[in-house]
Design an enzyme around this catalytic site. Sequence first.
Site, mmCIF file in Angstrom:
data_model
loop_
_atom_site.group_PDB
_atom_site.id
_atom_site.type_symbol
_atom_site.label_atom_id
_atom_site.label_comp_id
_atom_site.label_asym_id
_atom_site.label_seq_id
_atom_site.Cartn_x
_atom_site.Cartn_y
_atom_site.Cartn_z
ATOM 1 N N ASN A 8 116.491 34.557 -28.517
ATOM 2 C CA ASN A 8 117.253 33.712 -29.440
ATOM 3 C C ASN A 8 118.741 34.007 -29.261
ATOM 4 O OD1 ASN A 8 118.304 32.279 -31.557
ATOM 5 N ND2 ASN A 8 117.391 33.544 -33.182
ATOM 6 N N TRP A 9 119.434 33.079 -28.608
ATOM 7 C CA TRP A 9 120.851 33.318 -28.301
ATOM 8 C C TRP A 9 121.779 32.928 -29.450
ATOM 9 C CZ3 TRP A 9 120.790 31.201 -22.539
ATOM 10 C CH2 TRP A 9 120.060 32.092 -21.758
ATOM 11 N N LYS A 10 121.223 32.439 -30.540
ATOM 12 C CA LYS A 10 122.009 32.110 -31.742
ATOM 13 C C LYS A 10 123.298 31.393 -31.351
ATOM 14 C CE LYS A 10 119.890 36.071 -33.961
ATOM 15 N NZ LYS A 10 119.898 37.013 -35.044
ATOM 16 N N HIS A 99 113.893 30.352 -39.485
ATOM 17 C CA HIS A 99 114.545 31.626 -39.153
ATOM 18 C C HIS A 99 115.288 32.126 -40.394
ATOM 19 C CE1 HIS A 99 117.284 34.552 -37.431
ATOM 20 N NE2 HIS A 99 116.440 34.639 -36.418
ATOM 21 N N GLU A 172 109.659 38.720 -38.884
ATOM 22 C CA GLU A 172 110.998 39.288 -38.722
ATOM 23 C C GLU A 172 111.511 39.756 -40.077
ATOM 24 O OE1 GLU A 172 113.289 37.670 -35.209
ATOM 25 O OE2 GLU A 172 113.325 36.055 -36.644
ATOM 26 N N GLY A 178 119.540 42.209 -36.627
ATOM 27 C CA GLY A 178 120.957 42.464 -36.337
ATOM 28 C C GLY A 178 121.494 43.767 -36.880
ATOM 29 N N SER A 210 115.989 43.609 -34.331
ATOM 30 C CA SER A 210 116.564 44.761 -33.617
ATOM 31 C C SER A 210 115.684 45.276 -32.479
ATOM 32 C CB SER A 210 116.900 45.881 -34.607
ATOM 33 O OG SER A 210 117.942 45.456 -35.468
ATOM 34 N N GLY A 231 117.116 38.905 -30.450
ATOM 35 C CA GLY A 231 118.408 38.248 -30.637
ATOM 36 C C GLY A 231 119.458 38.849 -29.712
HETATM 37 P P1 PGA Z 1 118.174 40.719 -33.416
HETATM 38 O O1 PGA Z 1 117.819 39.249 -33.904
HETATM 39 O O2 PGA Z 1 117.284 41.041 -32.243
HETATM 40 O O3 PGA Z 1 119.628 40.643 -32.994
HETATM 41 O O4 PGA Z 1 117.953 41.638 -34.543
HETATM 42 C C1 PGA Z 1 116.489 38.819 -33.972
HETATM 43 C C2 PGA Z 1 116.419 37.445 -34.571
HETATM 44 O O5 PGA Z 1 117.254 37.085 -35.394
HETATM 45 O O6 PGA Z 1 115.560 36.668 -34.252
#
Ligand code: PGA
Length: 250
Positions: A8-10, A99, A172, A178, A210, A231
């Site tokens: 997930n590149w947000k 999400h 999640e 994050g 994470s 992410g």
């Molecule tokens: P993260 O994000 O790996 O940076 O914690 C995961 C996500 O939001 O799907």
Amino acid sequence: MSTLLIANWKQYVTERAASRLCAGIVRSATSAPWPSDVSLIIAPPLLALTSCVPLARRTRGRVSLCAQDVGFTDEGAYTGAISPRALHALGVTHALVGHSERRQWYKEDDALIKRKCAAALAAGLHVILCVGETKDERQEGSATRVVKAQLAAVLADQKIRAYEKKLIVAYEPRWAIGTGVPIAPEDARAMHEMIRARCGPSVQVCYGGSVDARNARQFVAGAASDGVLVGSASTTRTSLVAIAKKISRV
Ligand code: PGA
């Protein structure tokens, strides 16, 4: 069944950077040492989907593309919405729904998330439904109840249940996203088992929050999961290849 690696590149990358990154990752994912049992699903920013689709298409299913969000209707007076049918026609195969960042910043509730799931599935997309509790909910012991309720809101719809094979649930915990602090693998396992018991046997279950190359293996091996949703650690080719190797079961 292959192990899922969902990237997930947000909003971390621009459209151009996403296309370049996708081209590099597609090269890696279609040659050694990419493990043959790991399927990659990339969710780039929306505008990059157009340039990433032809890259993914060349991989014959090895790499799939995912929208980070999707609308609840195919067409009509819905300013700014993303039509699931249009995504499917473009060659996108998956959509993230619910999400935690959509729930938190855009106030998406279970009713809306259910409508989005139904529309995406009916349009032919696979849905990656994200569920998870907040830190307070975990601390007060209501994590399982919260996740059960999020699942129930979607699974109550018989039309959605009919598409079970196209449903992936990503557990999640919001507090783990994050923060650099993932959940303990045994707690993830307990939640994954509960999710499996509620969903049909064909629903795949993944962990997100994470995940990086150092901890990824523990969320697949022994954690009753079918893969990971990543992410920030998914936005470089080196890190993504390293995670793929760690979660491979071969
Ligand atoms: P993260 O994000 O790996 O940076 O914690 C995961 C996500 O939001 O799907």
